[in-house]
Design an enzyme around this catalytic site. Sequence first.
Site, PDB file in Angstrom:
ATOM      1  N   CYS A 135       0.852  -1.189   0.000  1.00 53.81           N
ATOM      2  CA  CYS A 135       0.000   0.000   0.000  1.00 53.81           C
ATOM      3  C   CYS A 135       0.890   1.242   0.000  1.00 53.81           C
ATOM      4  CB  CYS A 135      -0.908  -0.049   1.233  1.00 53.81           C
ATOM      5  SG  CYS A 135      -1.963   1.396   1.422  1.00 53.81           S
ATOM      6  N   CYS A 138      -0.287   4.184   1.968  1.00 53.81           N
ATOM      7  CA  CYS A 138      -0.152   4.054   3.426  1.00 53.81           C
ATOM      8  C   CYS A 138       1.300   4.198   3.870  1.00 53.81           C
ATOM      9  CB  CYS A 138      -0.633   2.679   3.889  1.00 53.81           C
ATOM     10  SG  CYS A 138      -2.147   2.108   3.146  1.00 53.81           S
ATOM     11  N   ASP A 139       2.200   3.522   3.184  1.00 47.88           N
ATOM     12  CA  ASP A 139       3.570   3.368   3.694  1.00 47.88           C
ATOM     13  C   ASP A 139       4.622   4.143   2.904  1.00 47.88           C
ATOM     14  OD1 ASP A 139       2.459   1.645   5.517  1.00 47.88           O
ATOM     15  OD2 ASP A 139       2.907  -0.155   4.362  1.00 47.88           O
TER      16      ASP A 139
END
Length: 305
Positions: A135, A138-139
């Site tokens: 992701c 997200c990261d």
Amino acid sequence: MTSKIYDTVIIGGGPAGCTAALYAVRAGLDTLMIEKFSAGGQMTQTRQIDNYPGFPEGVDGFTLGDLMQKGAERFGCGVLRAEVLSVGLRTDPKRIVTDSGEVLSRTVILATGADHRHLGIAGEEALIGRGVGYCAACDGMLYRGKVVAVVGGGNSAAADALLLSKLCRKVYLIHRRDSLRAARVYHEPLRNTENIEFRFNRQVKELLSDGKLTGVVLTGGEEEETLPLDGLFISIGRSPVTSLFRGQLPLSEDGYLIADETTRTPIGGVFAVGDVRTKTVRQIVTAAADGAVAVHYAEEYLAGT
Ligand SMILES: Cc1cc2nc3c(=O)[nH]c(=O)nc-3n(C[C@H](O)[C@H](O)[C@H](O)COP(=O)(O)OP(=O)(O)OC[C@H]3O[C@@H](n4cnc5c(N)ncnc54)[C@H](O)[C@@H]3O)c2cc1C
């Protein structure tokens, strides 16, 4: 198990399931949440969640999952640590068979989530959160100024590569075919972004690590190539966890449970919430929202309205 009949049983203890559990117990429903691992679902795979409100410094997914479950338990939600093996959704009451026995319930909330599709190569599972991610939204921030690669050729791989190019020093886009499957709208921006380099007709053969990812070995060219990397984002699609429901509920072409914003399915008293259902944005906040909505309609069903 007993012949007790719950008002609602929730299958899955990710953010969708935990939120449904919280809303259900607060609505006075006799509630059981069944989770095969620890609470939190996919969130437990990331150490830093920055886009769930209420945590100005971010929060690690494991902690957030634990907090979500405890919030539901505070109001009396039962939690069963077990794997659901089969379900009978059309019976009254509905039957949920787990590896710890059978559970009966008047309504069922399906919150089994979706798994990112994995490459399936040696070392991948151990390196999740240690250089391997699924992701970029997200990261990606964790790789600011670093060298990363994205595997995949579809829209999400293209979007991930563009997003990462704004944060990272260099982004390789590795795809097993000679051109991208992604929509045309992505092609020019990708080509015009200086720090994106393509590796077409290549596949990841090996992950290199010293406890965290240090690079990959690619095959497909005349010679194998070793790319030193700080991060590898695998963006080859998601697999909804729906095998339990096949034959009982309709699935979309890509395998998701078909349910709209009401979370209702074609079977009365059965609701699909979070990443397992058809929707546009699959994130913690949308999964949690589904949990609240499902309980509203479960209450309505139980009241016979
Ligand atoms: C690495 C990673 C990082 C992410 N980072 C972010 C982020 O920063 N912000 C964000 O908003 N989103 C993030 N996401 C996405 C987010 O985690 C998901 O959208 C969200 O978890 C979906 O919640 P869910 O409850 O629908 O499903 P899931 O989280 O998938 O939970 C489903 C649960 O059901 C359980 N289950 C499945 N089958 C059974 C069974 N047969 N019996 C019992 N239990 C079962 C599973 O064990 C799991 O715990 C990330 C995802 C990943 C993988």
